[in-house]
Design an enzyme around this catalytic site. Sequence first.
Site, PDB file in Angstrom:
ATOM      1  CG  HIS A  37       4.509 -15.304 -29.068  1.00 37.30           C
ATOM      2  ND1 HIS A  37       4.393 -16.658 -28.870  1.00 37.30           N
ATOM      3  CD2 HIS A  37       3.766 -15.033 -30.178  1.00 37.30           C
ATOM      4  CE1 HIS A  37       3.628 -17.193 -29.817  1.00 37.30           C
ATOM      5  NE2 HIS A  37       3.226 -16.224 -30.613  1.00 37.30           N
ATOM      6  CG  ASN A  48       2.247 -20.858 -32.206  1.00 36.86           C
ATOM      7  OD1 ASN A  48       3.101 -20.205 -31.595  1.00 36.86           O
ATOM      8  ND2 ASN A  48       1.262 -20.289 -32.875  1.00 36.86           N
TER       9      ASN A  48
END
Length: 701
Positions: free
Chosen positions: A76, A149
């Site tokens: 990420h 997510n």
Amino acid sequence: MDDYEDPTTFRGKGGEIHQTSSSHGERLTTAQGMVVADNQNSLKAGDKGPILLEDFVLREKIFHFDHERIPERVVHARGTGAHGTFVCTRAIANLTMAAPFQTEGKETPLFARFSTVVGSKGSPDLARDVRGFAVKFYTDAGNWDLVGNNIPVFFIQDPIKFPDLVHAVKPEPDRGFPQAQSAHDTFWDYISLTPESMHMVMWQMSDRTIPRSFRMMEGFGVHTYRFLTANGDSTFVKFHWKPVLGMQSVLWDEAVKINGADPDFHRRDLWNAIKQGDHPQWRLCVQVFDQTFADEFEFDILDSTKLIPEELVPLEEIGVMTLNRVVDNFFQETEQVAFCTQNVVPGIGFSDDPLLQGRNFSYLDTQLKRLGGPNFAALPINAPRGCPMSNNYQDGHMQTANRPGRINYEPNGFGVGPREDPLAGYVSYRGTVDGHRQRIRPESFADHYSQARQFYLSQTAIEQTHICEALIFELGKCEMPDIRNAIVGHLLNIEEDMAITVADGLGIVDLPPAATTAVPARSDLPTSDALSILKSPVKTFEGRVLGVLLLDGFDPDILGELSAAALDAGASVQVIAVQANGALDANGGRRPPDHALRGGKSVLFDAIVVLGGAGDDSAIAEFPPAREFMTDAHNHGKFIGHHQATAFLTDCKLPGRPDTGYFDLSGEKTASQFLAECAAVRCWLRLSDMPNEADFGYGDL
Ligand code: HDD
């Protein structure tokens, strides 16, 4: 554009530019506050040097620069964040004592960060990838991080697998590529040996992983969490974020081209929307269920590779998140924000989902590495805002908040310092824990294909085609035929037609055997419309961007009407001219564009209008960027409005034009009628008529 101040400058002996004053009189200093006399020349012996070691101004400046970088997130790394608020729309004090949900109308400040997973910090935004959706709520009872997510399930069931999964998908260690891509041998090799990933892989190959905008994607907490009341009662809960602008994705070919045309497409989109006052919103919804439901549900609610269909446990809205402020400084806020799944507040608890338990260790640990010491929680972006932080933590790197005085321990007899509070403090869910120490996966986690099949069958035909095409693309990038075959073996357990389509697309002549399964895959699960993007159609052009290509001699009134209609629809207009100095309108005025044609590719816009001149514009179709602009818009199924541009459009040789996606703005439709048509986002009919491999005698697609 930011204010630009005409600088007062003079040239030094060597021609270098010195800027001597600013209107606010701010003077440049060293870290020690000493005013700098010359920021262009280092201290030298003589005119040409060498530079003297004595130059402490130079040394301090270079020293600081050399240490500007911190390690990027191990996953990420590529992301963007914004500030906002959460407003409770339905109090659920009966279910949880969590501060944001106690009273209707209660506002909680927050910071959200969206990200891709695989790519490095500088990778392009439109990689085919899962998107991170992390929200830090600064509640009155401490910070609560919901780190989710844009996909409701995950690749693995046990955290011990996470480093292997990430190693497999990241650039291969010997060569350092491919960047930000799962389309390579090591990822698919790992997946072929990890059947529990099959459900997630269906989502990953779907249009969910190429969202049009962060503003147009869903978010999920993924795990089952617990709501807790003051008297210790608990229910299970799953969190969902629903975008008010609806879901929208780009096509793969658009994604590939956007990555080149504007690698910051998603960052810029969020920034522009917030700056222009179009504050994106998501509804926070929950699925709440009890142990009885958990016991009866056909899958284990602790298994992160499974979801609970919305049709089975309906979503209940409890609040709305609005992002309304961009960051002042990317590094200080977006980069230094430290999300941790274990940051919960009274009223929110963990389930025994093993993946969640593993994450609760990993996030704290990773922040130490990234931010360099244990005091990162005191950074303004991480510090609690709704309540004081008060403890006896002391010293460590960059400590700035040591408690004054002698007493830094508790209990103490001096009557100073913070004390624990059994009533207001966090109490974990009591439950009971029992069992042998063992490394096993429960049998209730063993079905890896049924929900993958349910997902695939819940998609529209177009979405199913996209999944097959994505698999053909990704597996086509694998060099090892065995890996391709092994994946097709898994696909056979999900849906046979899909497996055959993918095998055909890859040119596999003999179908491999289906992979062995721990338990037989089920074919009786009902489809769920909520799993499809296109079954929840957008029906609005709000938040979208209309690209208007101006050719010389265009009618400025039509441009005015389009701008007004776009404003009404909550959309924005960007103007493209052949050259950066603008296009001439019919009255001889020059209109400066937002993009010159070479940089303003049609993939950057949701719908297109061409405003031609009164004469014959056909020659411009010979200019490759102009033809490409139209060809892409056409091939991507964009709605296309046009005015006086018939010769140009004809010479662009767009197959099948005009179709139901073309609108003549010189009489047939007004600007606002055209914008209303654009609410359907894409002319799917045109796309379904596009030729594919089978039309040329390949495979059976
Ligand atoms: Fe993770 C970052 C989401 C499983 C370990 N993860 C990270 C971020 C998001 C997620 C959104 C970025 C937060 C930010 O913007 O700073 N991760 C998930 C989801 C998962 C998941 C939804 C499964 C349901 N993650 C997962 C596992 C582990 C990690 C199983 C390790 C055992 N994740 C991390 C990490 C990161 C991270 C290494 C890297 C940077 C960071 O934490 O702050 O600790």
